[in-house]
Design a protein around this motif. Structure first.
Motif, mmCIF file in Angstrom:
data_model
loop_
_atom_site.group_PDB
_atom_site.id
_atom_site.type_symbol
_atom_site.label_atom_id
_atom_site.label_comp_id
_atom_site.label_asym_id
_atom_site.label_seq_id
_atom_site.Cartn_x
_atom_site.Cartn_y
_atom_site.Cartn_z
ATOM 1 N N CYS A 95 0.840 -1.217 0.000
ATOM 2 C CA CYS A 95 0.000 0.000 0.000
ATOM 3 C C CYS A 95 0.865 1.253 0.000
ATOM 4 N N LEU A 96 1.939 1.235 0.763
ATOM 5 C CA LEU A 96 2.828 2.389 0.809
ATOM 6 C C LEU A 96 3.448 2.650 -0.559
ATOM 7 N N LYS A 97 3.842 1.585 -1.261
ATOM 8 C CA LYS A 97 4.417 1.737 -2.599
ATOM 9 C C LYS A 97 3.415 2.334 -3.580
ATOM 10 N N GLN A 98 2.154 1.984 -3.422
ATOM 11 C CA GLN A 98 1.112 2.521 -4.309
ATOM 12 C C GLN A 98 0.858 4.001 -4.056
ATOM 13 N N HIS A 99 0.847 4.404 -2.793
ATOM 14 C CA HIS A 99 0.475 5.769 -2.442
ATOM 15 C C HIS A 99 1.665 6.716 -2.282
ATOM 16 N N VAL A 133 8.743 7.315 -0.812
ATOM 17 C CA VAL A 133 8.947 6.970 0.599
ATOM 18 C C VAL A 133 9.198 5.472 0.733
ATOM 19 N N ALA A 134 8.478 4.676 -0.026
ATOM 20 C CA ALA A 134 8.610 3.218 0.050
ATOM 21 C C ALA A 134 10.010 2.752 -0.341
ATOM 22 N N GLU A 135 10.703 3.522 -1.168
ATOM 23 C CA GLU A 135 12.066 3.158 -1.568
ATOM 24 C C GLU A 135 13.049 3.218 -0.410
ATOM 25 N N GLU A 136 12.657 3.865 0.684
ATOM 26 C CA GLU A 136 13.520 3.981 1.859
ATOM 27 C C GLU A 136 13.587 2.669 2.650
ATOM 28 N N ILE A 137 12.748 1.697 2.305
ATOM 29 C CA ILE A 137 12.705 0.407 2.997
ATOM 30 C C ILE A 137 13.245 -0.666 2.063
ATOM 31 N N GLY A 138 14.136 -1.504 2.580
ATOM 32 C CA GLY A 138 14.646 -2.617 1.787
ATOM 33 C C GLY A 138 16.159 -2.595 1.677
ATOM 34 N N PRO A 139 16.698 -3.384 0.758
ATOM 35 C CA PRO A 139 18.151 -3.489 0.611
ATOM 36 C C PRO A 139 18.790 -2.124 0.346
ATOM 37 N N GLY A 140 19.872 -1.852 1.056
ATOM 38 C CA GLY A 140 20.573 -0.592 0.890
ATOM 39 C C GLY A 140 19.917 0.561 1.627
ATOM 40 N N ALA A 141 18.836 0.309 2.304
ATOM 41 C CA ALA A 141 18.120 1.351 3.053
ATOM 42 C C ALA A 141 17.756 0.780 4.425
ATOM 43 N N VAL A 142 16.656 1.188 4.950
ATOM 44 C CA VAL A 142 16.198 0.690 6.250
ATOM 45 C C VAL A 142 15.669 -0.732 6.073
ATOM 46 N N PRO A 143 16.217 -1.690 6.820
ATOM 47 C CA PRO A 143 15.709 -3.071 6.700
ATOM 48 C C PRO A 143 14.247 -3.173 7.127
ATOM 49 N N SER A 144 13.506 -4.020 6.445
ATOM 50 C CA SER A 144 12.083 -4.180 6.786
ATOM 51 C C SER A 144 11.927 -4.726 8.207
ATOM 52 N N SER A 145 12.910 -5.485 8.693
ATOM 53 C CA SER A 145 12.825 -5.997 10.066
ATOM 54 C C SER A 145 12.879 -4.857 11.081
#
Length: 186
Positions: A29-33, A37-49
């Protein structure tokens, strides 16, 4: 009545309910809206954990996690400086949600009723936390005395139909939240 009770149960245990699948759905949902901002989560950024654990901490405190862009934005800004410890990241995220949190804590007139520690006691606790790298090591007697004083203050407010908050320095907030949670879950 049943629905209200069920809503209260879900709200009270939301931190236990939020799993990885729910987090994934939230990120979709965050990626859609808010794709940037959603790019800040994941590899190379803030881990989803890290995000998952932080959201669980917010939910445990009864803070709504609907404002995902503010949460993730604050998390990404402070992640580099504070690392991946969700407890260290909690305070800056709470500050980003200050208006939302304040609105929830205010009464019908917009007032927030606050209980504050004696300035000397708070200064002593801050010094202790700073000298022990953020840890607050109260003796059982100190913890009991502090809880008794907080309880007395809360009861004075509640007798007048008011719901107070404990206003303390950000460094002490999480420690005191944990200490008092058993006695004041709300």
């Amino acid at each position: 009545y049943f629905r209200s009770h069920l809503d209260d149960l879900i709200r009270f245990h939301a931190d236990e309910i939020l799993g990885l699948e729910e987090l994934k759905a939230t990120l979709v949902c965050l990626k859609q809206h808010s794709p940037a901002v959603a790019e800040e989560i994941g590899p190379g950024a803030v881990p989803s954990s890290t995000l998952h654990n932080l959201l669980k901490l917010l939910l445990a405190e009864g803070v709504s996690i609907r404002n995902q862009p503010s949460i993730v934005g604050s998390l990404s800004v402070h992640h580099g400086r504070l690392g991946e410890d969700p407890e260290a990241l909690l305070e800056p995220v709470r500050m980003a949600l200050a208006t939302q949190i304040s609105r929830r804590l205010s009464d019908e007139s917009g007032a927030i009723w606050a209980l504050v520690l004696d300035s000397g006691v708070e200064a002593e606790m801050l010094a202790q936390a700073e000298s022990s790298r953020g840890r607050l090591n109260l003796t059982p007697e100190q913890a009991r005395t502090l809880l008794n004083q907080i309880t007395e203050g809360v009861e004075k407010f509640r007798k007048n139909g008011l719901r107070p908050v404990l206003a303390v320095h950000a460094t002490l907030r999480l420690h005191l939240r944990r200490l008092s949670m058993k006695y004041f879950p709300d």
